[in-house]
Design a protein around this motif. Structure first.
Motif, mmCIF file in Angstrom:
data_model
loop_
_atom_site.group_PDB
_atom_site.id
_atom_site.type_symbol
_atom_site.label_atom_id
_atom_site.label_comp_id
_atom_site.label_asym_id
_atom_site.label_seq_id
_atom_site.Cartn_x
_atom_site.Cartn_y
_atom_site.Cartn_z
ATOM 1 N N TYR A 42 1.003 -1.309 -0.001
ATOM 2 C CA TYR A 42 0.016 0.135 0.003
ATOM 3 C C TYR A 42 0.680 1.256 -0.102
ATOM 4 O O TYR A 42 0.274 2.448 0.023
ATOM 5 N N GLU A 44 2.211 2.656 2.479
ATOM 6 C CA GLU A 44 1.843 3.376 3.578
ATOM 7 C C GLU A 44 3.257 3.610 4.341
ATOM 8 O O GLU A 44 3.921 2.728 4.527
ATOM 9 N N ARG A 62 -0.120 5.887 6.513
ATOM 10 C CA ARG A 62 -1.074 6.350 5.485
ATOM 11 C C ARG A 62 -0.043 6.373 4.197
ATOM 12 O O ARG A 62 1.202 6.777 4.328
ATOM 13 N N THR A 68 -4.673 5.687 1.040
ATOM 14 C CA THR A 68 -4.846 4.713 1.896
ATOM 15 C C THR A 68 -4.424 5.078 3.120
ATOM 16 O O THR A 68 -3.341 5.715 3.303
ATOM 17 N N THR A 70 -4.083 3.079 7.293
ATOM 18 C CA THR A 70 -4.320 2.193 8.411
ATOM 19 C C THR A 70 -4.047 2.378 9.720
ATOM 20 O O THR A 70 -3.000 3.260 10.033
ATOM 21 N N SER A 85 -8.974 0.885 8.462
ATOM 22 C CA SER A 85 -8.364 1.075 7.338
ATOM 23 C C SER A 85 -9.442 1.693 6.378
ATOM 24 O O SER A 85 -10.327 1.681 6.672
ATOM 25 N N GLN A 87 -9.713 4.753 2.884
ATOM 26 C CA GLN A 87 -9.071 5.633 1.924
ATOM 27 C C GLN A 87 -9.360 7.149 1.984
ATOM 28 O O GLN A 87 -10.409 7.436 3.064
#
Length: 101
Positions: A42, A44, A62, A68, A70, A85, A87
């Motif tokens: 992701y 992140e 993030r 995204t 989390t 989690s 968006q």
């Protein structure tokens, strides 16, 4: 601003974690595996954290483009669970954060 994120994560961790723990829906794994997944799949990065209690750390991860995000709860045994989690993360400037600047 980091304090505002930490406070939000702390409050969310205390409220959300028990609900997920009770119904068993939280994906959990050793912290190293969770971090690897969040980073590689992701894109992140760890952006904020706070202690939820003496045995839990809440972290916000993030993506740079905020596509995204989390919220991860890590216990002292090294196991991390995703407690939320989604968006379209949005940073919000608060009066507290503005006063710290």
């Amino acid at each position: 601003m980091k304090l505002a994120f930490s406070l939000a994560a702390l409050a969310l961790g205390i409220v959300v974690a028990p609900a997920h723990a009770q119904n068993g829906n939280s994906p959990c794994a050793p912290r190293e595996k969770m971090i690897s997944l969040l980073s590689s799949k992701y894109s992140e990065a760890h952006t904020a954290s706070g202690l939820a209690n003496s045995s839990s750390l809440v972290e916000i991860w993030r993506s740079e483009d905020s596509a995204t995000w989390t919220i991860l709860l890590t216990r002292t045994n090294g196991i991390s669970c995703i407690i939320a989690s989604g968006q379209s993360w949005q940073d919000i400037e608060t009066e507290l954060a503005a006063a710290e600047s």
